[in-house]
Design an enzyme around this catalytic site. Structure first.
Site, PDB file in Angstrom:
ATOM      1  N   GLN A 120       3.000   9.909   1.309  1.00 32.34           N
ATOM      2  CA  GLN A 120       4.333   9.302   1.424  1.00 32.34           C
ATOM      3  C   GLN A 120       5.258   9.682   0.279  1.00 32.34           C
ATOM      4  O   GLN A 120       6.475   9.516   0.388  1.00 32.34           O
ATOM      5  CB  GLN A 120       4.211   7.768   1.483  1.00 32.34           C
ATOM      6  CG  GLN A 120       3.548   7.267   2.757  1.00 32.34           C
ATOM      7  CD  GLN A 120       3.395   5.766   2.701  1.00 32.34           C
ATOM      8  OE1 GLN A 120       2.414   5.260   2.178  1.00 32.34           O
ATOM      9  NE2 GLN A 120       4.368   5.043   3.219  1.00 32.34           N
ATOM     10  N   CYS A 137       5.756  -0.250   7.285  1.00 33.95           N
ATOM     11  CA  CYS A 137       5.416   0.901   6.449  1.00 33.95           C
ATOM     12  C   CYS A 137       6.645   1.278   5.634  1.00 33.95           C
ATOM     13  O   CYS A 137       7.764   1.288   6.162  1.00 33.95           O
ATOM     14  CB  CYS A 137       5.013   2.063   7.350  1.00 33.95           C
ATOM     15  SG  CYS A 137       4.635   3.571   6.462  1.00 33.95           S
ATOM     16  N   LEU A 138       6.437   1.605   4.370  1.00 36.46           N
ATOM     17  CA  LEU A 138       7.572   1.981   3.513  1.00 36.46           C
ATOM     18  C   LEU A 138       8.253   3.248   4.021  1.00 36.46           C
ATOM     19  O   LEU A 138       9.420   3.486   3.722  1.00 36.46           O
ATOM     20  CB  LEU A 138       7.100   2.164   2.066  1.00 36.46           C
ATOM     21  CG  LEU A 138       6.589   0.893   1.374  1.00 36.46           C
ATOM     22  CD1 LEU A 138       6.047   1.217  -0.005  1.00 36.46           C
ATOM     23  CD2 LEU A 138       7.688  -0.163   1.290  1.00 36.46           C
ATOM     24  N   GLY A 159       0.839  -1.196   0.000  1.00 40.80           N
ATOM     25  CA  GLY A 159       0.000   0.000   0.000  1.00 40.80           C
ATOM     26  C   GLY A 159       0.869   1.239   0.000  1.00 40.80           C
ATOM     27  O   GLY A 159       2.004   1.211   0.492  1.00 40.80           O
ATOM     28  N   HIS A 186      -4.556   1.875   7.547  1.00 41.46           N
ATOM     29  CA  HIS A 186      -3.172   2.365   7.633  1.00 41.46           C
ATOM     30  C   HIS A 186      -2.934   3.478   6.604  1.00 41.46           C
ATOM     31  O   HIS A 186      -2.375   4.534   6.919  1.00 41.46           O
ATOM     32  CB  HIS A 186      -2.229   1.171   7.409  1.00 41.46           C
ATOM     33  CG  HIS A 186      -0.772   1.503   7.366  1.00 41.46           C
ATOM     34  ND1 HIS A 186       0.136   0.997   8.274  1.00 41.46           N
ATOM     35  CD2 HIS A 186      -0.047   2.270   6.506  1.00 41.46           C
ATOM     36  CE1 HIS A 186       1.352   1.460   7.978  1.00 41.46           C
ATOM     37  NE2 HIS A 186       1.264   2.233   6.899  1.00 41.46           N
ATOM     38  N   GLU A 187      -3.378   3.232   5.359  1.00 40.12           N
ATOM     39  CA  GLU A 187      -3.124   4.218   4.292  1.00 40.12           C
ATOM     40  C   GLU A 187      -3.958   5.487   4.486  1.00 40.12           C
ATOM     41  O   GLU A 187      -3.472   6.595   4.255  1.00 40.12           O
ATOM     42  CB  GLU A 187      -3.401   3.614   2.914  1.00 40.12           C
ATOM     43  CG  GLU A 187      -2.567   2.380   2.555  1.00 40.12           C
ATOM     44  CD  GLU A 187      -1.084   2.528   2.788  1.00 40.12           C
ATOM     45  OE1 GLU A 187      -0.557   3.648   2.719  1.00 40.12           O
ATOM     46  OE2 GLU A 187      -0.434   1.501   3.064  1.00 40.12           O
ATOM     47  N   HIS A 240      -2.346   7.825   6.822  1.00 40.22           N
ATOM     48  CA  HIS A 240      -1.286   8.639   6.207  1.00 40.22           C
ATOM     49  C   HIS A 240      -1.856   9.943   5.659  1.00 40.22           C
ATOM     50  O   HIS A 240      -1.239  10.999   5.790  1.00 40.22           O
ATOM     51  CB  HIS A 240      -0.630   7.885   5.039  1.00 40.22           C
ATOM     52  CG  HIS A 240       0.466   6.950   5.442  1.00 40.22           C
ATOM     53  ND1 HIS A 240       1.593   7.352   6.120  1.00 40.22           N
ATOM     54  CD2 HIS A 240       0.637   5.620   5.237  1.00 40.22           C
ATOM     55  CE1 HIS A 240       2.400   6.316   6.318  1.00 40.22           C
ATOM     56  NE2 HIS A 240       1.834   5.241   5.796  1.00 40.22           N
TER      57      HIS A 240
HETATM   58 NI    NI Z   1       2.573   3.279   5.677  1.00 36.62          NI
END
Ligand code: NI
Length: 170
Positions: A51, A91-92, A46, A133-134, A137
């Site tokens: 991000q 998470c990236l 995701g 989660h997304e 963000h």
């Molecule tokens: Ni994330």
């Protein structure tokens, strides 16, 4: 298509609240394609526009095993949710960190797709926690901010040190 640089926690730009997309046009579709390419290359399941330092309410997710289940959520809202589960997340933007946080077990979401059409989706399991989660963000919230202050400050120091050392994800 292009790979986009991913912001790393604790970059303050990860706390900017994203604005709704007014019109789903070609520039948004280009962003969606670049975000999907960036997510697959990372690799991740995701990615939120926040991000990649674009503060618009756009999210891409693919929880399939073979990268053929791309889901695009524009201006997504969770309209119903139920249950609670422990979700082990990464998470990236927080490379090398995996921690357990509380999420709703089931969610119903309403969003626009890349054609600008409204759709609704209800789901549980990995996709449900990934959506939560997304969408966090887009509201400027990173999952590690649900953890205790002590854990969070340890994670911050670890990532700042990684950045200083010029290291990427372990
Ligand atoms: Ni994330």
């Amino acid at each position: 298509m292009a790979l986009l640089p991913i912001l790393r926690f604790p970059d303050p730009r990860l706390h900017i609240k994203a604005a709704p997309v007014a019109v789903v046009d070609d520039s948004i579709r280009r962003l969606v394609r670049d975000m999907a390419e960036t997510m697959y290359a990372a690799p991740g399941i995701g990615l939120a526009a926040t991000q990649v330092n674009v503060h618009k309410r756009v999210v891409v997710i693919d929880v399939s095993d073979d990268h053929n289940g791309l889901l695009v959520f524009i201006n997504a809202e969770i309209i119903e949710k139920s249950g609670e589960c422990d979700s082990e997340e990464g998470c990236l933007s927080v490379p090398g960190v995996h921690e357990t946080v509380k999420r709703a077990e089931w969610v119903k979401v309403r969003a626009l797709n890349e054609k600008g059409e409204v759709f609704e989706l209800d789901t549980d399991g990995l996709l449900a926690v990934c959506i939560q989660h997304e969408l966090d963000h887009l509201d400027g919230k990173v999952f590690v901010e649900y953890l205790s202050r002590l854990k969070l400050s340890r994670i911050k120091s670890k990532l700042l040190k990684q950045a200083q050392d010029g290291k990427t994800a372990p």
